[in-house]
Design a protein around this motif. Structure first.
Motif, PDB file in Angstrom:
ATOM      1  N   PRO A  91       7.548  12.137 -14.274  1.00 38.24           N
ATOM      2  CA  PRO A  91       7.760  10.946 -15.106  1.00 38.24           C
ATOM      3  C   PRO A  91       9.004  11.058 -15.982  1.00 38.24           C
ATOM      4  CG  PRO A  91       5.967  12.285 -15.975  1.00 38.24           C
ATOM      5  CD  PRO A  91       6.315  12.853 -14.626  1.00 38.24           C
ATOM      6  N   ARG A  92       9.601   9.908 -16.296  1.00 39.42           N
ATOM      7  CA  ARG A  92      10.816   9.891 -17.118  1.00 39.42           C
ATOM      8  C   ARG A  92      10.851   8.666 -18.036  1.00 39.42           C
ATOM      9  NH1 ARG A  92      15.453   8.382 -12.606  1.00 39.42           N
ATOM     10  NH2 ARG A  92      14.116   7.161 -11.240  1.00 39.42           N
ATOM     11  N   ALA A  93       9.686   8.224 -18.421  1.00 37.94           N
ATOM     12  CA  ALA A  93       9.614   7.035 -19.273  1.00 37.94           C
ATOM     13  C   ALA A  93      10.069   7.313 -20.694  1.00 37.94           C
ATOM     14  CB  ALA A  93       8.181   6.481 -19.279  1.00 37.94           C
ATOM     15  N   GLU A  94       9.836   8.517 -21.182  1.00 38.60           N
ATOM     16  CA  GLU A  94      10.181   8.869 -22.555  1.00 38.60           C
ATOM     17  C   GLU A  94      11.252   9.957 -22.571  1.00 38.60           C
ATOM     18  OE1 GLU A  94       6.587  10.030 -24.420  1.00 38.60           O
ATOM     19  OE2 GLU A  94       5.581   8.109 -24.080  1.00 38.60           O
ATOM     20  N   ALA A  95      11.892  10.115 -23.709  1.00 44.37           N
ATOM     21  CA  ALA A  95      12.997  11.078 -23.826  1.00 44.37           C
ATOM     22  C   ALA A  95      12.557  12.501 -23.492  1.00 44.37           C
ATOM     23  CB  ALA A  95      13.581  11.029 -25.235  1.00 44.37           C
ATOM     24  N   GLU A  96      11.386  12.894 -23.993  1.00 46.06           N
ATOM     25  CA  GLU A  96      10.898  14.247 -23.706  1.00 46.06           C
ATOM     26  C   GLU A  96      10.630  14.428 -22.218  1.00 46.06           C
ATOM     27  OE1 GLU A  96       7.582  15.286 -26.103  1.00 46.06           O
ATOM     28  OE2 GLU A  96       8.717  15.318 -27.979  1.00 46.06           O
ATOM     29  N   GLN A  97      10.078  13.398 -21.605  1.00 44.19           N
ATOM     30  CA  GLN A  97       9.809  13.465 -20.172  1.00 44.19           C
ATOM     31  C   GLN A  97      11.113  13.567 -19.376  1.00 44.19           C
ATOM     32  OE1 GLN A  97       7.498   9.872 -19.614  1.00 44.19           O
ATOM     33  NE2 GLN A  97       5.557  11.011 -19.663  1.00 44.19           N
ATOM     34  N   LYS A  98      12.110  12.813 -19.799  1.00 44.63           N
ATOM     35  CA  LYS A  98      13.404  12.866 -19.111  1.00 44.63           C
ATOM     36  C   LYS A  98      14.010  14.263 -19.199  1.00 44.63           C
ATOM     37  CE  LYS A  98      14.829   8.032 -19.625  1.00 44.63           C
ATOM     38  NZ  LYS A  98      15.820   7.109 -20.237  1.00 44.63           N
ATOM     39  N   ALA A  99      13.920  14.854 -20.394  1.00 43.03           N
ATOM     40  CA  ALA A  99      14.479  16.193 -20.582  1.00 43.03           C
ATOM     41  C   ALA A  99      13.744  17.216 -19.735  1.00 43.03           C
ATOM     42  CB  ALA A  99      14.404  16.570 -22.056  1.00 43.03           C
ATOM     43  N   ALA A 100      12.411  17.114 -19.717  1.00 44.98           N
ATOM     44  CA  ALA A 100      11.612  18.048 -18.932  1.00 44.98           C
ATOM     45  C   ALA A 100      11.887  17.863 -17.440  1.00 44.98           C
ATOM     46  CB  ALA A 100      10.126  17.840 -19.224  1.00 44.98           C
ATOM     47  N   ARG A 101      12.023  16.614 -17.028  1.00 40.34           N
ATOM     48  CA  ARG A 101      12.307  16.328 -15.616  1.00 40.34           C
ATOM     49  C   ARG A 101      13.672  16.878 -15.224  1.00 40.34           C
ATOM     50  NH1 ARG A 101      15.040  12.109 -13.028  1.00 40.34           N
ATOM     51  NH2 ARG A 101      14.270  11.605 -10.907  1.00 40.34           N
ATOM     52  N   SER A 102      14.666  16.677 -16.080  1.00 39.23           N
ATOM     53  CA  SER A 102      16.009  17.172 -15.793  1.00 39.23           C
ATOM     54  C   SER A 102      16.022  18.685 -15.636  1.00 39.23           C
ATOM     55  CB  SER A 102      16.956  16.753 -16.918  1.00 39.23           C
ATOM     56  OG  SER A 102      18.258  17.250 -16.688  1.00 39.23           O
ATOM     57  N   LEU A 103      15.308  19.365 -16.528  1.00 41.27           N
ATOM     58  CA  LEU A 103      15.231  20.824 -16.451  1.00 41.27           C
ATOM     59  C   LEU A 103      14.505  21.267 -15.179  1.00 41.27           C
ATOM     60  CD1 LEU A 103      15.777  23.539 -17.768  1.00 41.27           C
ATOM     61  CD2 LEU A 103      13.620  23.289 -19.028  1.00 41.27           C
ATOM     62  N   ALA A 104      13.427  20.558 -14.845  1.00 44.17           N
ATOM     63  CA  ALA A 104      12.657  20.904 -13.643  1.00 44.17           C
ATOM     64  C   ALA A 104      13.499  20.708 -12.387  1.00 44.17           C
ATOM     65  CB  ALA A 104      11.389  20.052 -13.582  1.00 44.17           C
ATOM     66  N   ILE A 105      14.285  19.643 -12.366  1.00 41.89           N
ATOM     67  CA  ILE A 105      15.146  19.393 -11.205  1.00 41.89           C
ATOM     68  C   ILE A 105      16.196  20.488 -11.072  1.00 41.89           C
ATOM     69  CG2 ILE A 105      16.942  17.865 -10.293  1.00 41.89           C
ATOM     70  CD1 ILE A 105      15.304  15.503 -11.424  1.00 41.89           C
ATOM     71  N   ALA A 106      16.821  20.849 -12.194  1.00 41.21           N
ATOM     72  CA  ALA A 106      17.841  21.901 -12.157  1.00 41.21           C
ATOM     73  C   ALA A 106      17.257  23.224 -11.665  1.00 41.21           C
ATOM     74  CB  ALA A 106      18.460  22.075 -13.540  1.00 41.21           C
ATOM     75  N   ASP A 107      16.072  23.560 -12.156  1.00 43.96           N
ATOM     76  CA  ASP A 107      15.413  24.795 -11.720  1.00 43.96           C
ATOM     77  C   ASP A 107      15.051  24.729 -10.235  1.00 43.96           C
ATOM     78  OD1 ASP A 107      15.621  25.867 -14.228  1.00 43.96           O
ATOM     79  OD2 ASP A 107      13.552  25.423 -14.827  1.00 43.96           O
ATOM     80  N   ALA A 108      14.565  23.561  -9.806  1.00 44.51           N
ATOM     81  CA  ALA A 108      14.172  23.405  -8.405  1.00 44.51           C
ATOM     82  C   ALA A 108      15.385  23.483  -7.482  1.00 44.51           C
ATOM     83  CB  ALA A 108      13.434  22.080  -8.209  1.00 44.51           C
ATOM     84  N   LEU A 109      16.500  22.899  -7.912  1.00 47.20           N
ATOM     85  CA  LEU A 109      17.721  22.963  -7.103  1.00 47.20           C
ATOM     86  C   LEU A 109      18.221  24.395  -6.977  1.00 47.20           C
ATOM     87  CD1 LEU A 109      19.636  19.804  -8.387  1.00 47.20           C
ATOM     88  CD2 LEU A 109      18.518  20.108  -6.167  1.00 47.20           C
ATOM     89  N   ALA A 110      18.137  25.151  -8.067  1.00 49.52           N
ATOM     90  CA  ALA A 110      18.518  26.565  -8.008  1.00 49.52           C
ATOM     91  C   ALA A 110      17.616  27.312  -7.037  1.00 49.52           C
ATOM     92  CB  ALA A 110      18.441  27.190  -9.399  1.00 49.52           C
ATOM     93  N   GLY A 111      16.323  27.011  -7.093  1.00 45.79           N
ATOM     94  CA  GLY A 111      15.386  27.635  -6.167  1.00 45.79           C
ATOM     95  C   GLY A 111      15.651  27.241  -4.732  1.00 45.79           C
ATOM     96  N   ALA A 112      16.050  25.992  -4.518  1.00 47.00           N
ATOM     97  CA  ALA A 112      16.321  25.514  -3.164  1.00 47.00           C
ATOM     98  C   ALA A 112      17.595  26.114  -2.582  1.00 47.00           C
ATOM     99  CB  ALA A 112      16.420  23.993  -3.166  1.00 47.00           C
ATOM    100  N   ALA A 113      18.526  26.508  -3.448  1.00 45.08           N
ATOM    101  CA  ALA A 113      19.780  27.083  -2.966  1.00 45.08           C
ATOM    102  C   ALA A 113      19.643  28.548  -2.578  1.00 45.08           C
ATOM    103  CB  ALA A 113      20.863  26.936  -4.037  1.00 45.08           C
ATOM    104  N   ARG A 114      18.629  29.222  -3.096  1.00 46.75           N
ATOM    105  CA  ARG A 114      18.519  30.665  -2.854  1.00 46.75           C
ATOM    106  C   ARG A 114      18.171  31.023  -1.409  1.00 46.75           C
ATOM    107  NH1 ARG A 114      19.412  33.480  -7.239  1.00 46.75           N
ATOM    108  NH2 ARG A 114      19.038  32.586  -9.312  1.00 46.75           N
ATOM    109  N   PRO A 115      17.189  30.359  -0.762  1.00 42.94           N
ATOM    110  CA  PRO A 115      16.907  30.725   0.630  1.00 42.94           C
ATOM    111  C   PRO A 115      18.115  30.600   1.551  1.00 42.94           C
ATOM    112  CG  PRO A 115      15.068  29.501  -0.267  1.00 42.94           C
ATOM    113  CD  PRO A 115      16.174  29.410  -1.276  1.00 42.94           C
ATOM    114  N   PRO A 116      18.870  29.473   1.518  1.00 42.85           N
ATOM    115  CA  PRO A 116      20.050  29.439   2.387  1.00 42.85           C
ATOM    116  C   PRO A 116      21.113  30.469   2.018  1.00 42.85           C
ATOM    117  CG  PRO A 116      19.940  27.465   1.019  1.00 42.85           C
ATOM    118  CD  PRO A 116      18.639  28.171   0.878  1.00 42.85           C
TER     119      PRO A 116
END
Length: 206
Positions: A91-116
């Motif tokens: 969710p990204r309806a509120e500022a805190e949710q947006k911040a948490a989502r942004s951090l989660a996406i960045a972490d997930a992208l880093a995780g997705a880059a490691r296997p390749p």
């Protein structure tokens, strides 16, 4: 993934699903390259190749380990990409949710880059083993050394774009630097793979 039939895997790859995708395909390219090298090594045994017995045994063992590692990376890539899609659904309806989502996406992208990134390392080792085996490998299956290096080259170049697509969203500079270093040598690796293939072609056409 390793327990699926080839047809079942290809059906999933062709489906409108986020995973498996190109990252898993890259890992399986690497696995095939390692398997082909192990096969050539197993044909390079007996009295005729006795002088290279220890070297052949080491290549066989290393190739088998690389094949299993590549299969693990195919699984890891599928899981990591699923984590990315899950992060984008937060969710990204509120500022805190947006911040948490942004951090989660960045972490997930880093995780997705490691296997390749790790697939590139596996592919590099496959090419290294091919270079080692080529001078004395059984000439009856020498074309499979070329096939192995071509599979490794496909693995590395495919894995590179799967790292690159994730780099832009990774905020941690240390992680970005690590991943950038992992893809830096892919062109040189591809050139080495090409050189092995050309050496094989020269051998079989002379």
């Amino acid at each position: 993934m390793q327990d699926q039939t080839i047809g079942g895997y290809l059906d999933r790859l062709a489906a409108r699903e986020p995973a498996p995708g190109g990252g898993a395909a890259a890992a399986l390219h690497a696995a095939q390259g390692a398997a082909l090298l192990a096969m050539v090594a197993r044909y390079t045994t007996g009295e005729k190749y006795a002088a290279h017995a220890a070297q052949v045994a080491a290549i066989t063992a290393a190739a088998d380990e690389l094949r299993l590692r590549a299969l693990e990376l195919a699984q890891e890539d599928a899981r990591a990409f699923t984590a990315v899609t899950d992060a984008y659904k937060l969710p990204r309806a509120e500022a805190e949710q947006k911040a948490a989502r942004s951090l989660a996406i960045a972490d997930a992208l880093a995780g997705a880059a490691r296997p390749p990134a790790d697939v590139i390392a596996v592919a590099a080792r496959v090419v290294e083993l091919a270079e080692e085996l080529l001078p004395f490998g059984n000439p009856n299956v020498v074309t499979d050394i070329a096939a192995a290096t071509e599979a490794a080259r496909a693995a590395a170049t495919t894995a590179r774009v799967n790292v690159e697509i994730n780099l832009g969203g990774i905020k941690d500079e240390a992680v970005r630097a690590e991943l950038t270093a992992a893809i830096d040598g892919v062109d040189r690796l591809a050139a080495r793979a090409h050189a092995v293939t050309e050496a094989v072609r020269k051998e079989i056409t002379r």
